[in-house]
Enzyme design. Structure first.
Site, PDB file in Angstrom:
ATOM      1  N   CYS A   1       2.665  16.590 -13.784  1.00 22.05           N
ATOM      2  CA  CYS A   1       1.512  16.715 -13.346  1.00 22.05           C
ATOM      3  C   CYS A   1       0.939  18.210 -12.599  1.00 22.05           C
ATOM      4  CB  CYS A   1       1.098  15.518 -12.084  1.00 22.05           C
ATOM      5  SG  CYS A   1      -0.410  16.141 -11.318  1.00 22.05           S
TER       6      CYS A   1
ATOM      7  N   CYS B   1     -11.100   2.871  -3.813  1.00 26.76           N
ATOM      8  CA  CYS B   1      -9.538   2.195  -3.470  1.00 26.76           C
ATOM      9  C   CYS B   1      -9.095   3.411  -2.949  1.00 26.76           C
ATOM     10  CB  CYS B   1      -9.204   1.800  -4.794  1.00 26.76           C
ATOM     11  SG  CYS B   1      -7.654   1.477  -4.482  1.00 26.76           S
TER      12      CYS B   1
ATOM     13  N   CYS C   1      -4.819  -2.024 -12.903  1.00 28.26           N
ATOM     14  CA  CYS C   1      -4.949  -0.496 -12.373  1.00 28.26           C
ATOM     15  C   CYS C   1      -4.604   0.567 -12.897  1.00 28.26           C
ATOM     16  CB  CYS C   1      -4.370  -0.460 -10.652  1.00 28.26           C
ATOM     17  SG  CYS C   1      -4.859  -1.602  -9.455  1.00 28.26           S
TER      18      CYS C   1
ATOM     19  N   CYS D   1       2.266  17.179  -4.805  1.00 30.48           N
ATOM     20  CA  CYS D   1       1.958  16.320  -4.218  1.00 30.48           C
ATOM     21  C   CYS D   1       3.318  16.165  -3.940  1.00 30.48           C
ATOM     22  CB  CYS D   1       1.364  15.236  -4.114  1.00 30.48           C
ATOM     23  SG  CYS D   1      -0.001  15.274  -5.047  1.00 30.48           S
TER      24      CYS D   1
ATOM     25  N   CYS E   1       5.358  13.147  -4.841  1.00 26.72           N
ATOM     26  CA  CYS E   1       5.671  12.251  -6.361  1.00 26.72           C
ATOM     27  C   CYS E   1       6.301  13.116  -6.579  1.00 26.72           C
ATOM     28  CB  CYS E   1       3.741  12.909  -6.782  1.00 26.72           C
ATOM     29  SG  CYS E   1       3.221  11.676  -8.470  1.00 26.72           S
TER      30      CYS E   1
ATOM     31  N   ARG F   1      -4.196  -3.009   1.171  1.00 22.39           N
ATOM     32  CA  ARG F   1      -3.359  -3.353  -0.137  1.00 22.39           C
ATOM     33  C   ARG F   1      -1.926  -3.480   0.477  1.00 22.39           C
ATOM     34  NH1 ARG F   1      -6.649  -5.238  -5.013  1.00 22.39           N
ATOM     35  NH2 ARG F   1      -8.229  -4.354  -4.414  1.00 22.39           N
TER      36      ARG F   1
ATOM     37  N   CYS G   1      -9.428  -0.688 -11.983  1.00 19.87           N
ATOM     38  CA  CYS G   1      -9.553   0.321 -11.270  1.00 19.87           C
ATOM     39  C   CYS G   1      -8.590   1.526 -12.393  1.00 19.87           C
ATOM     40  CB  CYS G   1      -8.560  -0.214  -9.888  1.00 19.87           C
ATOM     41  SG  CYS G   1      -8.536   1.224  -9.228  1.00 19.87           S
TER      42      CYS G   1
HETATM   43  N1  SAM Z   1      -3.282  11.752 -10.331  1.00 19.44           N
HETATM   44  C1  SAM Z   1      -4.281  10.687  -9.654  1.00 19.44           C
HETATM   45  C2  SAM Z   1      -3.523  11.058  -7.802  1.00 19.44           C
HETATM   46  O1  SAM Z   1      -3.327  12.038  -7.517  1.00 19.44           O
HETATM   47  O2  SAM Z   1      -5.039  10.454  -7.606  1.00 19.44           O
HETATM   48  C3  SAM Z   1      -3.138   9.263  -9.765  1.00 19.44           C
HETATM   49  C4  SAM Z   1      -2.462   8.842  -9.412  1.00 19.44           C
HETATM   50  S1  SAM Z   1      -0.847   9.314  -8.089  1.00 19.44           S
HETATM   51  C5  SAM Z   1       0.655   9.010  -8.786  1.00 19.44           C
HETATM   52  C6  SAM Z   1      -1.626   7.904  -7.438  1.00 19.44           C
HETATM   53  C7  SAM Z   1      -1.388   7.869  -5.671  1.00 19.44           C
HETATM   54  O3  SAM Z   1       0.596   7.686  -5.779  1.00 19.44           O
HETATM   55  C8  SAM Z   1      -1.250   8.529  -4.688  1.00 19.44           C
HETATM   56  O4  SAM Z   1      -1.835   9.075  -4.371  1.00 19.44           O
HETATM   57  C9  SAM Z   1       0.190   8.101  -3.410  1.00 19.44           C
HETATM   58  O5  SAM Z   1      -0.200   7.548  -2.795  1.00 19.44           O
HETATM   59  C10 SAM Z   1       0.767   7.406  -4.861  1.00 19.44           C
HETATM   60  N2  SAM Z   1       2.532   7.786  -4.949  1.00 19.44           N
HETATM   61  C11 SAM Z   1       2.583   8.556  -5.244  1.00 19.44           C
HETATM   62  N3  SAM Z   1       4.116   8.432  -5.377  1.00 19.44           N
HETATM   63  C12 SAM Z   1       4.441   7.896  -3.749  1.00 19.44           C
HETATM   64  C13 SAM Z   1       5.222   7.750  -3.441  1.00 19.44           C
HETATM   65  N4  SAM Z   1       6.480   8.416  -3.857  1.00 19.44           N
HETATM   66  N5  SAM Z   1       5.751   6.795  -2.718  1.00 19.44           N
HETATM   67  C14 SAM Z   1       4.422   5.832  -1.950  1.00 19.44           C
HETATM   68  N6  SAM Z   1       3.613   6.118  -2.799  1.00 19.44           N
HETATM   69  C15 SAM Z   1       3.210   7.031  -3.474  1.00 19.44           C
HETATM   70 FE1  SF4 Z   2      -0.385  14.844  -9.518  1.00 19.71          FE
HETATM   71 FE2  SF4 Z   2       0.943  12.499  -8.573  1.00 19.71          FE
HETATM   72 FE3  SF4 Z   2      -0.062  14.409  -7.271  1.00 19.71          FE
HETATM   73 FE4  SF4 Z   2      -1.487  12.348  -8.590  1.00 19.71          FE
HETATM   74  S1  SF4 Z   2       0.133  11.943  -6.690  1.00 19.71           S
HETATM   75  S2  SF4 Z   2      -2.037  14.274  -8.121  1.00 19.71           S
HETATM   76  S3  SF4 Z   2      -0.142  12.231  -9.935  1.00 19.71           S
HETATM   77  S4  SF4 Z   2       1.167  14.941  -8.566  1.00 19.71           S
END
Ligand code: SAM
Ligand code: SF4
Ligand code: DTB
Length: 328
Positions: free
Chosen positions: A58, A195, A103, A62, A65, A267, A135
């Protein structure tokens, strides 16, 4: 069910939310449970299954992530978008295992028109035909894309705010809070449920947590679904060394979310596997009424099926087929 006696508000101040959050724990849980019982069946916990339909690579940064291409040290195998037939077959397995909602998450910054988006539409239709809620979480979305998703019968779009407007820039710099709010408004405009929630344990203060809840609770209407995640620290991400939060912080966050958004589905999301059964039950008493169910979240392990069987047995809710809901 008794009629709700409290009005749903959209004018919360951060100070009010902090003062709820910081109530003596038993008072907080008691109040949250009362509001929960006024708005929901206290014995019903919805099982939602998660599937990563496109993994890793990606472009967003973040900090939490594992799927960000910026975090090169993470041990993760990237994967192209899955075939819709396979996804729908996995949703059917999840349904047999007792999941009511499916989801699907893609590690995209935004949705692009073309064959990948066509495949997503097929997945949504297939999941809905199974009689499940569908979702998706696909990153930023344009109006015509939201319209197509709504037309396919999408139940909800997941797009988290993650933290407060004030703390956000410490976690993500490749997009803004405004970008997030814009996509949320687009989703809403096409009649798709929202959500939208966040993560605790990233180094934010209680005030940041309350400030995020304020943004959510002052939306009109409230997001129908509010995932509360505890950070899962993943090796190779900038937040890898953050300590796991005390489970009671999750209880407080869940209870406060319940108090300020009485009718939403709250949730208990990522981080649940680090909680013993009794701590999870405290979260359910404090107002959580859904969990992610299945061996994996998107890329990290979730609570195990055997443990969930014990959890659901303890609260007297049936588990169906003991097969893993996300087994291929
Ligand atoms: N890329 C899209 C986005 O960011 O909207 C969808 C996928 S993203 C992985 C979905 C959510 O997973 C993120 O907004 C975050 O809140 C949660 N998430 C990702 N990594 C995480 C982690 N290590 N611990 C807790 N929540 C996490
Ligand atoms: Fe990309 Fe992860 Fe951020 Fe979603 S949370 S936008 S998958 S880096
Ligand atoms: C949400 O708030 N939590 C889920 C779901 N929405 C998409 C995702 C949690 C992901 C945890 C890290 C991982 O497994 O990659």
């Amino acid at each position: 069910m008794r009629p709700a006696i409290r009005t749903t508000r959209h004018d919360w101040t951060v100070e009010e939310i902090v003062s709820l959050h910081d109530l003596p724990l038993l008072e907080l849980i008691g109040r949250a449970n009362q509001v929960h019982r006024e708005h929901h069946d206290p014995n019903k916990v919805q099982k939602a299954s998660l599937l990563s339909i496109k993994t890793g690579g990606c472009p967003e940064n973040c900090a939490y992530c594992p799927q960000s291409a910026h975090h090169r040290e993470v041990d993760l195998t990237r994967d192209r978008l899955m075939d819709p037939a396979r996804v729908v077959a996995m949703a059917a397995t999840a349904k047999r295992a007792g999941a009511e909602r499916f989801c699907m998450g893609a590690a995209w910054r935004q949705v692009r028109d073309g064959k990948d988006f066509d495949a997503i539409i097929e997945m949504v239709k297939g999941v809905r035909q199974l009689g499940m809620e569908a979702c998706v979480t696909l990153g930023m979305l344009k109006p015509h894309q939201a319209e197509r998703l709504a037309g396919a019968g999408l139940t909800a779009y997941n797009h988290n705010l993650d933290s407060s407007p004030e703390f956000y820039g410490k976690i993500i710099t490749t997009r803004t809070y405004e970008d997030r709010l814009e996509t949320l408004a687009t989703v809403r405009a096409y009649g798709i449920d929202l959500c939208c929630g966040g993560i605790i344990g990233m180094g934010e203060t209680i005030c940041d947590r309350a400030s995020m809840l304020q943004v959510l609770a002052n939306m009109h209407p409230h997001p129908e679904s509010v995932p509360i995640n505890a950070l899962v620290p993943v090796a190779g991400t900038p937040l890898a060394d953050r300590p796991r939060i005390d489970p009671l912080e999750l209880v407080r966050m869940v209870a406060t979310a319940r108090l300020v958004m009485p009718g939403s589905t709250v949730r208990l999301s990522a981080g649940r596997s680090a909680l013993v059964r009794e701590a999870q039950i405290l979260c359910l008493i404090a107002g959580a009424n859904s969990v992610f169910y299945g061996d994996t979240l998107l890329t990290t392990p979730n609570a195990e099926i055997g443990e969930d069987a014990e959890l659901f047995a303890a609260i007297g809710q049936p588990m169906f087929d003991p097969v893993s809901p996300t087994a291929a």
